[in-house]
Design a protein around this motif. Structure first.
Motif, PDB file in Angstrom:
ATOM      1  N   THR A  72       0.863  -1.178   0.000  1.00 49.22           N
ATOM      2  CA  THR A  72       0.000   0.000   0.000  1.00 49.22           C
ATOM      3  C   THR A  72       0.901   1.231   0.000  1.00 49.22           C
ATOM      4  O   THR A  72       2.113   1.133   0.147  1.00 49.22           O
ATOM      5  N   ASN A  73       0.290   2.420  -0.139  1.00 49.58           N
ATOM      6  CA  ASN A  73       1.083   3.648  -0.085  1.00 49.58           C
ATOM      7  C   ASN A  73       0.218   4.804   0.385  1.00 49.58           C
ATOM      8  O   ASN A  73      -1.013   4.689   0.488  1.00 49.58           O
ATOM      9  N   SER A  74       0.859   5.923   0.642  1.00 48.11           N
ATOM     10  CA  SER A  74       0.165   7.072   1.214  1.00 48.11           C
ATOM     11  C   SER A  74      -0.816   7.710   0.249  1.00 48.11           C
ATOM     12  O   SER A  74      -1.759   8.393   0.673  1.00 48.11           O
ATOM     13  N   SER A  75      -0.638   7.506  -1.067  1.00 48.31           N
ATOM     14  CA  SER A  75      -1.533   8.142  -2.034  1.00 48.31           C
ATOM     15  C   SER A  75      -2.965   7.656  -1.897  1.00 48.31           C
ATOM     16  O   SER A  75      -3.900   8.357  -2.276  1.00 48.31           O
ATOM     17  N   MET A  76      -3.143   6.429  -1.349  1.00 52.91           N
ATOM     18  CA  MET A  76      -4.488   5.893  -1.110  1.00 52.91           C
ATOM     19  C   MET A  76      -4.757   5.731   0.378  1.00 52.91           C
ATOM     20  O   MET A  76      -5.574   4.923   0.790  1.00 52.91           O
ATOM     21  N   ASN A  77      -4.021   6.527   1.163  1.00 51.87           N
ATOM     22  CA  ASN A  77      -4.165   6.463   2.620  1.00 51.87           C
ATOM     23  C   ASN A  77      -3.959   5.046   3.133  1.00 51.87           C
ATOM     24  O   ASN A  77      -4.613   4.589   4.065  1.00 51.87           O
ATOM     25  N   TYR A  78      -3.031   4.343   2.498  1.00 41.90           N
ATOM     26  CA  TYR A  78      -2.629   2.984   2.887  1.00 41.90           C
ATOM     27  C   TYR A  78      -3.755   1.960   2.763  1.00 41.90           C
ATOM     28  O   TYR A  78      -3.727   0.913   3.393  1.00 41.90           O
ATOM     29  N   ALA A  79      -4.752   2.274   1.934  1.00 48.12           N
ATOM     30  CA  ALA A  79      -5.794   1.290   1.617  1.00 48.12           C
ATOM     31  C   ALA A  79      -5.274   0.353   0.531  1.00 48.12           C
ATOM     32  O   ALA A  79      -4.395   0.702  -0.256  1.00 48.12           O
TER      33      ALA A  79
END
Length: 267
Positions: free
Chosen positions: A227-234
């Motif tokens: 996951t990554n921060s661009s999708m708020n770790y979703a």
């Protein structure tokens, strides 16, 4: 040889009276229960005065308690004094409004009264006949919860599903995983265990990986997808879709996806 049982009264001196083990009668229970409730009420009243995190050092309790179990019971007053002076200092106060670690405070004073009622009946509800009300109440209340969170009818007792209360979240994940595993193996054949694949994300609690170990899932078949921060770790649907496609092409059988609702990074 039959071992003697004892009862003890505060005013009986040092010698036990051999009359057989006897619990509190109704009035003794009422009196002592009031004292315990008063103790807990005072604790909740004063909880904000305590440092949230215990300030003791490892091993602090060893020097405060005897090396061996007491030979004779102690009075409730003595027990509560020990809790006040020896135990509370070693508690991290999870119910404090200033506690923000791990997950939010998970109890309430109303819930404590419910636990008293549950403990008073102390039924073992492993089947309907052992306590019909326990089994039916569990099913009805979990249907209420399912409706509150808008679960599809298939997940409710009124459909073809129904919920079961587990002791912990980790236990619930394991039970759900075992049920899904057995359903998949019935369809594929019992020799297909090594082909089964489980998905989570890199934010999923470690209890999922541990459940996979208990369930016999191959270590390489537990996929913690990035996951990554661009999708708020979703978890990204595209990432999941690609992982499933790749595994199917490799002859594997995806059978379980664990959703992560809230995590350390995502909130």
């Amino acid at each position: 040889m039959e071992m003697p049982n004892f009862i003890f009264r505060e005013n009986c001196g040092d010698l036990p009276e051999r009359r057989g083990l006897r619990p509190f009668d109704a009035e003794e229970f009422r009196e002592n229960a009031h004292r315990v409730v008063d103790f807990i009420a005072d604790y909740y009243r004063d909880i904000e005065k305590f440092p949230v995190r215990s300030q003791v050092q490892p091993g602090y309790l060893q020097s405060l308690l005897p090396d061996n179990a007491p030979e004779y019971p102690e009075t409730l007053e003595s027990v509560l004094n020990d809790i006040q002076n020896k135990i509370i200092r070693g508690i991290t106060h999870w119910q404090s409004p200033n506690f923000f670690a791990f997950y939010p405070s998970n109890s309430s004073t109303a819930g404590l009264l419910g636990e008293m009622l549950s403990g008073g009946f102390n039924v073992i509800g492993f089947s309907w006949i052992t306590s019909p009300a326990a089994t039916e109440l569990e099913a009805i209340v979990l249907d209420w919860l399912g409706k509150i969170i808008n679960l599809p009818e298939a997940f409710l007792l009124s459909g073809k599903g129904g919920g079961v209360i587990q002791g912990t979240a980790s236990e619930a994940i394991l039970v759900a995983l075992l049920a899904a595993r057995d359903k998949a193996l019935k369809a594929m054949g019992m020799g297909s265990l090594e082909r089964l694949v489980v998905y989570g994300s890199d934010q999923t609690h470690s209890s999922l990986e541990k459940a996979c170990m208990i369930a016999g899932i191959q270590k390489t078949n537990f996929k913690a997808l990035p996951t990554n921060s661009s999708m708020n770790y979703a978890l990204s649907p595209e990432v999941l879709k690609k992982a499933i496609s790749d595994d199917l092409s490799a002859g594997l059988r995806p059978f379980f996806l664990c959703a992560t609702v809230g995590a350390t990074c995502g909130g």
